[in-house]
Write an enzyme that holds these catalytic residues in place. Sequence first.
Site, mmCIF file in Angstrom:
data_model
loop_
_atom_site.group_PDB
_atom_site.id
_atom_site.type_symbol
_atom_site.label_atom_id
_atom_site.label_comp_id
_atom_site.label_asym_id
_atom_site.label_seq_id
_atom_site.Cartn_x
_atom_site.Cartn_y
_atom_site.Cartn_z
ATOM 1 N N ARG A 68 21.111 23.601 -29.680
ATOM 2 C CA ARG A 68 21.502 25.009 -29.502
ATOM 3 C C ARG A 68 23.020 25.133 -29.492
ATOM 4 O O ARG A 68 23.596 26.021 -30.121
ATOM 5 C CB ARG A 68 20.961 25.553 -28.165
ATOM 6 C CG ARG A 68 19.491 25.870 -28.216
ATOM 7 C CD ARG A 68 18.915 26.023 -26.829
ATOM 8 N NE ARG A 68 18.872 24.724 -26.148
ATOM 9 C CZ ARG A 68 18.090 24.448 -25.133
ATOM 10 N NH1 ARG A 68 17.313 25.372 -24.630
ATOM 11 N NH2 ARG A 68 18.078 23.254 -24.601
ATOM 12 N N ASN A 117 15.116 14.965 -27.728
ATOM 13 C CA ASN A 117 16.385 14.280 -27.518
ATOM 14 C C ASN A 117 16.283 12.908 -28.166
ATOM 15 O O ASN A 117 17.147 12.484 -28.917
ATOM 16 C CB ASN A 117 16.675 14.221 -26.022
ATOM 17 C CG ASN A 117 18.150 14.042 -25.764
ATOM 18 O OD1 ASN A 117 18.998 14.322 -26.631
ATOM 19 N ND2 ASN A 117 18.471 13.541 -24.601
ATOM 20 N N HIS A 131 8.936 14.158 -34.907
ATOM 21 C CA HIS A 131 9.087 14.452 -33.476
ATOM 22 C C HIS A 131 10.579 14.461 -33.179
ATOM 23 O O HIS A 131 11.219 13.413 -33.107
ATOM 24 C CB HIS A 131 8.356 13.389 -32.641
ATOM 25 C CG HIS A 131 8.537 13.559 -31.158
ATOM 26 N ND1 HIS A 131 7.519 13.929 -30.312
ATOM 27 C CD2 HIS A 131 9.625 13.413 -30.375
ATOM 28 C CE1 HIS A 131 7.978 14.020 -29.075
ATOM 29 N NE2 HIS A 131 9.264 13.703 -29.086
ATOM 30 N N ASN A 191 4.355 10.279 -15.310
ATOM 31 C CA ASN A 191 5.326 9.722 -16.249
ATOM 32 C C ASN A 191 6.495 9.237 -15.388
ATOM 33 O O ASN A 191 7.342 10.023 -14.973
ATOM 34 C CB ASN A 191 5.757 10.823 -17.227
ATOM 35 C CG ASN A 191 6.720 10.314 -18.279
ATOM 36 O OD1 ASN A 191 7.226 9.192 -18.189
ATOM 37 N ND2 ASN A 191 6.987 11.131 -19.262
ATOM 38 N N ARG A 194 1.681 7.325 -18.280
ATOM 39 C CA ARG A 194 2.373 7.049 -19.533
ATOM 40 C C ARG A 194 3.019 5.676 -19.380
ATOM 41 O O ARG A 194 3.787 5.438 -18.447
ATOM 42 C CB ARG A 194 3.448 8.097 -19.777
ATOM 43 C CG ARG A 194 4.259 7.756 -20.998
ATOM 44 C CD ARG A 194 5.423 8.688 -21.170
ATOM 45 N NE ARG A 194 6.111 8.364 -22.406
ATOM 46 C CZ ARG A 194 7.426 8.477 -22.557
ATOM 47 N NH1 ARG A 194 8.174 8.881 -21.567
ATOM 48 N NH2 ARG A 194 7.985 8.173 -23.699
ATOM 49 N N ARG A 198 21.365 8.565 -29.480
ATOM 50 C CA ARG A 198 21.171 7.270 -30.151
ATOM 51 C C ARG A 198 21.556 7.372 -31.621
ATOM 52 O O ARG A 198 21.268 8.378 -32.279
ATOM 53 C CB ARG A 198 19.718 6.816 -30.057
ATOM 54 C CG ARG A 198 19.230 6.567 -28.652
ATOM 55 C CD ARG A 198 17.849 5.901 -28.681
ATOM 56 N NE ARG A 198 17.236 5.913 -27.372
ATOM 57 C CZ ARG A 198 16.124 6.586 -27.075
ATOM 58 N NH1 ARG A 198 15.481 7.278 -27.997
ATOM 59 N NH2 ARG A 198 15.644 6.552 -25.863
ATOM 60 N N GLU A 205 2.249 16.029 -24.750
ATOM 61 C CA GLU A 205 1.939 14.634 -24.430
ATOM 62 C C GLU A 205 1.096 14.506 -23.156
ATOM 63 O O GLU A 205 0.234 13.646 -23.064
ATOM 64 C CB GLU A 205 3.248 13.842 -24.301
ATOM 65 C CG GLU A 205 3.890 13.630 -25.665
ATOM 66 C CD GLU A 205 5.347 13.193 -25.606
ATOM 67 O OE1 GLU A 205 6.209 14.056 -25.363
ATOM 68 O OE2 GLU A 205 5.622 12.003 -25.805
ATOM 69 N N ASP A 214 22.889 18.863 -27.551
ATOM 70 C CA ASP A 214 21.910 19.952 -27.540
ATOM 71 C C ASP A 214 22.064 20.760 -28.837
ATOM 72 O O ASP A 214 23.131 21.305 -29.118
ATOM 73 C CB ASP A 214 22.132 20.846 -26.317
ATOM 74 C CG ASP A 214 20.981 21.822 -26.129
ATOM 75 O OD1 ASP A 214 20.581 22.472 -27.123
ATOM 76 O OD2 ASP A 214 20.478 21.942 -25.000
ATOM 77 N N HIS A 257 6.735 7.249 -28.940
ATOM 78 C CA HIS A 257 6.278 8.646 -29.055
ATOM 79 C C HIS A 257 4.867 8.712 -29.640
ATOM 80 O O HIS A 257 4.470 9.749 -30.186
ATOM 81 C CB HIS A 257 7.178 9.470 -30.009
ATOM 82 C CG HIS A 257 8.556 9.768 -29.501
ATOM 83 N ND1 HIS A 257 9.637 9.872 -30.342
ATOM 84 C CD2 HIS A 257 9.014 10.013 -28.257
ATOM 85 C CE1 HIS A 257 10.720 10.156 -29.635
ATOM 86 N NE2 HIS A 257 10.367 10.242 -28.365
ATOM 87 N N GLU A 268 10.433 22.207 -32.742
ATOM 88 C CA GLU A 268 9.696 23.435 -32.457
ATOM 89 C C GLU A 268 10.591 24.669 -32.442
ATOM 90 O O GLU A 268 10.125 25.786 -32.659
ATOM 91 C CB GLU A 268 8.995 23.310 -31.090
ATOM 92 C CG GLU A 268 7.856 22.305 -31.098
ATOM 93 C CD GLU A 268 7.366 21.953 -29.699
ATOM 94 O OE1 GLU A 268 7.454 22.801 -28.791
ATOM 95 O OE2 GLU A 268 6.904 20.810 -29.515
ATOM 96 N N ASN A 269 11.886 24.452 -32.158
ATOM 97 C CA ASN A 269 12.762 25.608 -31.919
ATOM 98 C C ASN A 269 13.872 25.835 -32.927
ATOM 99 O O ASN A 269 14.360 26.951 -33.051
ATOM 100 C CB ASN A 269 13.401 25.484 -30.528
ATOM 101 C CG ASN A 269 12.364 25.528 -29.425
ATOM 102 O OD1 ASN A 269 11.692 26.536 -29.259
ATOM 103 N ND2 ASN A 269 12.211 24.427 -28.711
HETATM 104 P P1 ADP Z 1 12.925 15.016 -24.672
HETATM 105 O O1 ADP Z 1 11.488 15.174 -24.253
HETATM 106 O O2 ADP Z 1 13.175 13.939 -25.681
HETATM 107 O O3 ADP Z 1 13.920 15.024 -23.563
HETATM 108 P P2 ADP Z 1 12.641 17.674 -25.845
HETATM 109 O O4 ADP Z 1 11.511 17.510 -26.799
HETATM 110 O O5 ADP Z 1 12.439 18.484 -24.629
HETATM 111 O O6 ADP Z 1 13.318 16.291 -25.498
HETATM 112 O O7 ADP Z 1 13.866 18.292 -26.680
HETATM 113 C C1 ADP Z 1 15.090 18.548 -26.066
HETATM 114 C C2 ADP Z 1 16.076 19.024 -27.129
HETATM 115 O O8 ADP Z 1 15.517 20.119 -27.845
HETATM 116 C C3 ADP Z 1 17.370 19.554 -26.572
HETATM 117 O O9 ADP Z 1 18.308 18.521 -26.368
HETATM 118 C C4 ADP Z 1 17.827 20.503 -27.663
HETATM 119 O O10 ADP Z 1 18.617 19.796 -28.601
HETATM 120 C C5 ADP Z 1 16.559 20.929 -28.337
HETATM 121 N N1 ADP Z 1 16.208 22.336 -28.119
HETATM 122 C C6 ADP Z 1 15.519 22.872 -27.088
HETATM 123 N N2 ADP Z 1 15.399 24.211 -27.227
HETATM 124 C C7 ADP Z 1 16.031 24.520 -28.375
HETATM 125 C C8 ADP Z 1 16.271 25.765 -29.083
HETATM 126 N N3 ADP Z 1 15.830 26.927 -28.633
HETATM 127 N N4 ADP Z 1 16.958 25.683 -30.244
HETATM 128 C C9 ADP Z 1 17.421 24.514 -30.714
HETATM 129 N N5 ADP Z 1 17.224 23.326 -30.107
HETATM 130 C C10 ADP Z 1 16.553 23.342 -28.942
#
Ligand code: ADP
Length: 403
Positions: free
Chosen positions: A289, A216, A213, A12, A96, A246, A389, A287, A185, A338-339
């Site tokens: 979190r 970020n 999905h 990638n 990719r 964005r 992916e 972020d 995506h 997921e989180n």
């Molecule tokens: P990309 O591949 O687009 O860079 P990811 O799918 O890895 O992004 O997602 C990153 C984002 O996921 C982080 O910016 C954050 O906002 C969010 N994230 C990651 N872990 C957690 C968590 N434990 N709780 C809440 N949000 C989270």
Amino acid sequence: MTANATRVLVLNSGSSSVKYQLLDMADGSRLAVGLVERIGETISRLAHTPLATGGAKREREEPFADHAAALNAVAAELAADGLGLDSPELAAIGHRVVHGGKQFTEPTVITDEVLAEIERLIPVAPLHNPANVTGIRTAQALRPDLPQVAVFDTAFHTTMPEAAARYAIDVETADAHRIRRYGFHGTSHAYVSRETAKLLGKDPSEVNVIVLHLGNGASASAVRGGKCVDTSMGLTPLEGLVMGTRSGDTDPAVIFHLARTAGMSVDEIDSLLNKKSGLIGLCGDNDMREIRRRIDEGDEQAALAFDIYVHRLKKYIGAYYAVLGKVDAVAFTAGVGENAAPVREAAVAGLEELGLAVDAGLNGIRSDAARLISPESARVAVAVVPTDEELEIATQTYALVSS
Ligand code: ADP
């Protein structure tokens, strides 16, 4: 390809980075993963984890002038683990590629003609395709004899009907400049919609899924019987949901307004909407979190950013419900999906009349597995389905070269 060639290297390539994974498609296991960052800067950084040997993560900091230098260093790290790119077990390299236009509807073995076509798409993907082309050329130089496969972010969305793919702007102008909704995506939406069907114990052809999905970058898709019928990103990844940096959907006239009244240049507005908007523009953090932590402390700006994010998400769930007519599942994926249990809960709140609900207990459980978070009685399944992916790129690459 020799019979025991079951390894696939997934690359990638970004403008100053290369992420890679070496997978063994005999069982889908990961043999090594890594990342090179800051290529072309005074100090680049390579982080390599040899999962096959159980070895610890190795990090190197030295200048890699270009992608060729970076990839040579990756090859040396792999060779040190007995996983060298000259191994007869390596079946192919899967790349990719962000933009495949209208024409690339499937993963494609890269020939000179295919590479030229990916280059011809640079005007519609100026930020991504040049780096992808560089990555391909570099890998070809390293192993000229090996099949290299392009797996396009846009491919899964090429099944969108014209009614969803076309903007309502002058047809001649749109066609002359290849302006249409391509979506991105796609590898993730394809993988997650299939895995969601699996979770329901059904064939993908039997289910309608809304995939959210939320990384970020963030995008939604409506998938009918395994085929994408609408998605929220458009000509570029700027359209649709509120993202980390964005804006997602805005009135296009915001751009004219900023140009006319704020005297901003096209590049400045591009940067504003792509890099300084979304969550970071709304509250200074991208972020989720950190945003949740601030909300817990009573921060109103963070709370408003969260509400705007969730409001947009809910609108897309409603829109895609209408597009599909009947929905079997809504699947959350990527970092936020997921989180972030509060995002899932808030996005689905109030949609009980549509058969959508989240069970607070199930939603709160942390797990890496694909799982249902809706109550047993719910008409529509709500699921958390971790995306992968790299595995999807490797699977598609291997299927093509071993067929
Ligand atoms: P990309 O591949 O687009 O860079 P990811 O799918 O890895 O992004 O997602 C990153 C984002 O996921 C982080 O910016 C954050 O906002 C969010 N994230 C990651 N872990 C957690 C968590 N434990 N709780 C809440 N949000 C989270």
